[in-house]
Design a protein around this motif. Structure first.
Motif, short mmCIF file in Angstrom:
data_model
loop_
_atom_site.label_atom_id
_atom_site.label_comp_id
_atom_site.label_asym_id
_atom_site.label_seq_id
_atom_site.Cartn_x
_atom_site.Cartn_y
_atom_site.Cartn_z
N GLN A 154 -55.67 61.20 90.57
CA GLN A 154 -55.59 60.86 92.00
C GLN A 154 -56.46 61.77 92.87
OE1 GLN A 154 -51.67 60.15 93.54
NE2 GLN A 154 -52.30 60.52 95.64
N GLY A 165 -55.01 52.01 96.02
CA GLY A 165 -55.09 52.89 97.19
C GLY A 165 -53.81 53.65 97.47
N GLY A 166 -52.97 53.78 96.45
CA GLY A 166 -51.68 54.44 96.65
C GLY A 166 -51.61 55.80 96.01
N THR A 167 -50.39 56.22 95.68
CA THR A 167 -50.18 57.56 95.14
C THR A 167 -49.22 57.51 93.96
OG1 THR A 167 -49.38 59.80 95.65
CG2 THR A 167 -48.31 57.99 96.83
N ILE A 168 -49.35 58.51 93.09
CA ILE A 168 -48.45 58.61 91.94
C ILE A 168 -47.06 59.07 92.36
CG2 ILE A 168 -50.33 59.05 90.33
CD1 ILE A 168 -49.55 62.03 90.37
N LEU A 171 -51.14 56.26 103.40
CA LEU A 171 -49.68 56.21 103.23
C LEU A 171 -48.96 57.21 104.12
CD1 LEU A 171 -49.86 56.29 99.34
CD2 LEU A 171 -49.65 54.24 100.76
N GLU A 181 -51.33 47.75 108.70
CA GLU A 181 -51.00 49.07 108.13
C GLU A 181 -50.83 50.13 109.21
OE1 GLU A 181 -53.01 50.19 104.32
OE2 GLU A 181 -54.28 48.48 104.83
N THR A 235 -46.32 54.59 95.06
CA THR A 235 -46.35 54.09 96.43
C THR A 235 -47.72 53.47 96.70
OG1 THR A 235 -44.80 55.81 97.07
CG2 THR A 235 -46.07 54.80 98.84
N VAL A 236 -47.73 52.35 97.41
CA VAL A 236 -48.99 51.67 97.73
C VAL A 236 -49.01 51.31 99.21
CG1 VAL A 236 -49.30 50.70 95.40
CG2 VAL A 236 -48.01 49.41 97.12
N PRO A 237 -50.21 51.08 99.76
CA PRO A 237 -50.27 50.60 101.14
C PRO A 237 -49.42 49.34 101.27
CG PRO A 237 -52.46 51.19 100.37
CD PRO A 237 -51.56 51.27 99.18
N ARG A 238 -48.73 49.22 102.40
CA ARG A 238 -47.77 48.13 102.60
C ARG A 238 -48.30 46.74 102.23
NH1 ARG A 238 -47.43 49.58 107.71
NH2 ARG A 238 -46.48 51.64 107.55
#
Lengths: 459, 459
Positions: B430, B410-413, A182, A103, B342-345
Motif C-alpha cells: 500500500q 483505491g482503498g486501504t488494508i 478515505l 465521495e 476499506t474502499v472509497p464509498r
C-alpha cells in the motif's frame, strides 16, 4: 550558489521559469510578515511533481536551501529565505484535478487558491470549510503547510481535519503518497497530518485530496455590542456552555470597530467597547433558533444592543466587516504587527485584560480582534512609522509578554498563523527542550541534509 | 530477561504490580487477534507517569522490548509481545481527571474505558464521539493508539479528530506534552496526531485531553432490506450524493443477518440478501426529515422493505443487532478472522462482488458487515475448527487477495483496526518502500534503541 547549481536549476524548470537578477528576486525576499526579509539566490517555478523532485534531489546533493512558497501570504516569515538558496514557487501547479461529489472530496494541486476551491465546491453544492482570512490569495499548499484556521474553526475545525491524502516530495527527491480518498485509513503513521502544519520543512506537497462537506442550506448572522471585550468573552463562554456550537463567533474591540467603520462605512456603532458577530448555518429553522438563543445569551450578559439576521439586510456585510479588520488597521500606520496568541475559551476575558495591561506597560497601542469561539485572539499593534525603532522594539517586547501570558493561561503562542522564523525563539517556552529535540530528530528523518526551509520549524 | 532487569522492574512498580510466572503470563500472551500469541518475560502495572518513565528508561538502557497495552481488545496483534520483553499494562492509570463543559473537553488517563468516558460525558449532556465496537472494554489509550473508528465515523470522524493534547513518555524516558486544550494550536509538528494511530510504537500515552461535542437532542434509526449487499452499497452512495451525512450507515449481509437473528432473536428478516441500518441525530425535525429521505432513497434503489424509526419501538435494538454481528458470527466456529479492508464509498458494490468471488476461489465462507458510510467493510471468515490447518491457510490466502483488491480499488488494508503484527507484511504493497523507509526513520527518531513494541509499525 555555485554556477553549476544555477545551470542545473535552469535546466530543470526551463529558462522561462528561473529568476536570479536582483530586480526579479525582490518580490520573493519577503512574505506578508513585517520586519522579516532575506534575499534568495534564485527563484524557480516548477511545472510538475517531477521537476519539484529534481530540484530537491539537486539541492540535497549540493546542500542548497530550498524554501517552498505559494502566495507568500503567511504571517510568520515561514517563506523567507533566511539562509538564502532557492525559493520554490508552486503557483504553476494550480489545477483542480477533480471534484467527486459522491465521495465528498476534491483532488487539487497545491498552487490552487483556497477561494478557487471553495467556489468550485459551491457549484456542486459542497463546502470547502477552511476559511483563512487570506483565502482569496492563499494557496491550498500554504493552507495545508500552515494548517490554516479561519472564521469557521469552532464548528468546522481547521485544515488538518480536511486532509485525506497527500502526494509529497521528500527533500531527498522521493515521491510519497500518504492517505488517500478515505475517512478511515490507519495503515502507517499519520503522515498526512504530520505534513499538515509542518510549514514546508519536511516535504513539498505536490497534490492533495481534501474532504468537502454538504453545503449548509442556509446561514444567518447577528451582531451584539458590549461595554468591553471581556464582557463579550463571557458571553462567548456562556454560548458554548449552553451547548451551541455556532459557525461564527468573532469579535472586534473598540479600536478595531472604529478602524473598520472609518474604512468601510458599514454603520457600525463606534461608541461600544466591543462587537461580537455570531452566526450559524444549517437547516433554516435550526439556524433561526440558534441565532435567537445566542442573542438572548448576549442580552443576559450585558450586551448593549443585539440584532439578529432577521433584522439585517446583509449578514455577509457584517462578516465582511470582520474580514476587513486587518486592512482597516493597516491604514493607521506604516507597520501592522498581527499576532495570534490563543487561550482556552473561558480565559478569553482574562487574556484580554492582560493584553490591555501589557499594552499600557510597554506604551504601545494594541487593537484586538479574533475568533472568539476558538479563543484565538489577534492582538495587533500599529506602529506609525517604520523609522520608529523604539516603537518597534516596544511592540516586540509587548508581544513577548503576550506569548508568555498565553502559555501561562494554558494557551499557545500561535493558534493558526504558524511559527516560521518569527516565533521560533518562543517555541521552547511552550514545548520544552525535550520536545524541541524530538522535533529536530523528526526533521532529520525527513531531511538529512537540512536543506528544506532551514531556520524554521525543526531547526 | 536478566535477573537485574526483573528486580529493577519489580522495584519500580512494586512487587504487587509485577508478574512473571507462567500462569500469570498466559492472559498477556495474546490479544483479541486470532492466530497470534507470544509469551512475554514479565508484565508490569505502573501506577503513574513517573513509573512508566522509569520502566521505559530502564528498558532502553537494557535493550528490553516493552509492549504497551490497555484492555488487549485490538484486532491486529498490536499488543502481542512478538519479541518477548515486558507487557506494560496501563489499566491502573484509569482516572477521569476532569470534564470541562464550557470548554467541550475531558482530560483522562489512558486506562479509562471509552464507554466510561462516554457515560460521564453524557451526564454533562456531552458526546464522546468515537464509538468502536469494543467500547465497553477498550481503553482510551488503546482507542488513541489505534486511531479507532466505529459506527459514527461518517458524520463524526475518528479518534484523531478528538485528540486535543497528550502527555506521553518517550522510549528514552522523557515526558512530553503535545497540544493542549485548544482547537487551534500550530506550535510545532502535530505530534498529537502522529502518536494517534502509532500503535504503541513511538511513545506511551499517559494522559489525554479530548474534545467532546454537545450531545444531540434526539436520534432515530431506520432499517432497509435489499436483495444483496451490492444493492445496499448503491443506496449508500446515493444517500451521500444527495447531501446527507448521517450518523449511522451500517450494513450486514445475509450470513450476518442470519447469525445475528439466531443469536439475538430480534425479528430480523432473514430471507433478504442484506440489511442496511440508517440513522441520524440532531434536532428532532431534522432527524425525521433525514430518515424519511434516506428511506425514500433506499426504496428508489430497490429496497425490499423500509421501516423508519417512527414505526420502530426500539431503534437502539437495531444498533445492538449491528453491534452483535461479531459475537454472533463467532458462535459459528472455533476461529473468527475479522478484517477491515476499506474502499472509497462508490466502490463498495464492486468490492463486495470481489469478496464474493475471492471466497469462492479459495473455498471459504466469508460474511461481511461494516460501516457502509465509510466504505469500511468487515469481511469475516469463520473456520469451524482450530485443527483445520488447511482451512486457516485458505482463509489467509483469501484475505491476502482481499487486501490486494482493496488497494487496487483505491482503498486501504486497514480502515480502523490497525497494522500491528498481523498486517505488517501487507503494508509495503500500500505505502511503497520509500514511505516504509521513512516510517522506520521516524520510529528511530522516537525510539533509538527500538525497544517500544518491536516487530510492529515502524519495524
Amino acid at each position: 550558489m555555485h554556477a553549476t547549481v544555477r545551470a542545473a536549476l535552469r535546466s530543470i524548470v526551463g529558462p522561462g521559469h528561473y529568476r536570479e537578477t536582483d530586480g526579479e528576486l525582490v518580490p520573493y525576499s519577503r512574505d506578508a510578515t513585517p520586519l522579516f526579509s532575506a534575499r534568495p539566490d534564485a527563484v524557480v517555478f516548477p511545472a510538475d511533481t517531477s521537476e519539484v523532485a529534481a530540484v530537491l534531489e539537486l539541492a540535497t546533493r549540493h546542500a542548497v536551501p530550498v524554501v517552498p512558497r505559494g502566495a507568500g501570504s503567511n504571517l510568520c516569515a515561514a517563506t523567507v529565505a533566511s539562509q538564502g538558496g532557492v525559493i520554490l514557487v508552486l503557483t504553476r501547479l494550480n489545477r483542480l484535478i477533480e471534484i467527486a461529489p459522491e465521495e465528498l472530496l476534491a483532488r487539487v494541486q497545491p498552487g490552487l487558491t483556497s477561494a478557487a476551491l471553495a467556489t468550485a465546491a459551491s457549484h456542486e453544492n459542497l463546502l470547502w470549510a477552511p476559511d483563512p482570512g487570506s483565502r482569496t490569495v492563499a494557496t491550498i499548499g500554504g493552507t495545508i503547510a500552515t494548517n490554516a484556521g479561519g472564521l469557521r474553526g469552532l464548528k468546522y475545525g481547521v485544515t488538518r481535519d480536511y486532509v485525506l491524502g497527500l502526494e509529497a516530495v521528500l527533500p531527498t527527491g522521493e515521491v510519497i503518497r500518504t492517505g488517500g480518498r478515505l475517512n478511515k485509513d490507519v495503515a502507517g503513521y499519520d503522515l498526512s497530518r504530520l505534513l499538515t502544519g509542518s510549514e514546508g520543512t519536511l516535504a513539498v506537497i505536490t497534490e492533495a485530496t481534501l474532504a468537502l462537506r454538504p453545503a449548509p442550506a442556509s446561514a444567518g448572522t447577528g451582531v451584539a455590542y458590549f461595554p468591553d471585550l471581556a464582557a463579550a468573552g463571557r458571553a462567548v463562554t456562556a454560548i458554548i456552555a449552553a451547548g451551541i456550537l455556532p459557525a461564527t463567533l468573532e469579535f472586534l474591540d473598540r479600536s478595531c470597530v472604529r478602524a473598520v467603520e472609518d474604512f468601510a462605512r458599514l454603520g457600525l456603532r463606534t461608541d461600544a467597547g466591543a462587537l461580537l458577530l455570531f452566526g450559524d448555518d444549517g437547516e433554516p429553522g435550526a439556524v433561526a433558533r440558534a441565532l435567537t438563543r445566542m442573542g438572548e445569551i448576549c442580552t443576559a450578559h450585558h450586551a448593549l444592543d443585539v440584532t439578529t439576521a432577521a433584522h439585517i439586510a446583509q449578514a455577509e456585510a457584517l462578516l465582511a466587516a470582520r474580514r476587513c479588520a486587518l486592512p482597516a488597521l493597516s491604514r493607521l500606520g506604516d507597520l501592522t504587527i498581527l499576532e495570534d496568541a490563543t487561550v482556552p475559551r473561558p480565559r478569553i476575558a482574562e487574556m484580554v485584560d492582560r493584553i490591555g495591561a501589557i499594552a499600557v506597560r510597554h506604551g504601545v497601542e494594541i487593537a484586538t480582534f479574533g475568533h472568539a469561539g476558538d479563543g484565538n485572539l489577534h492582538p495587533t499593534c500599529v506602529v506609525k512609522s517604520r523609522d520608529d525603532h523604539d516603537g518597534i522594539a516596544r511592540a516586540e517586547r509587548a508581544f513577548a509578554d503576550i506569548f508568555a501570558a498565553a502559555i501561562e493561561l494554558g494557551g499557545t503562542i500561535t493558534g493558526e498563523h504558524g511559527v516560521g522564523a518569527a516565533k521560533l525563539s518562543h517555541l521552547s517556552a511552550q514545548l520544552g527542550e525535550d520536545q524541541l529535540a524530538l522535533l529536530r530528530r523528526l526533521k532529520t528523518a525527513f531531511d538529512p541534509a537540512g536543506i528544506l526551509n532551514p531556520g524554521k520549524l525543526g531547526s
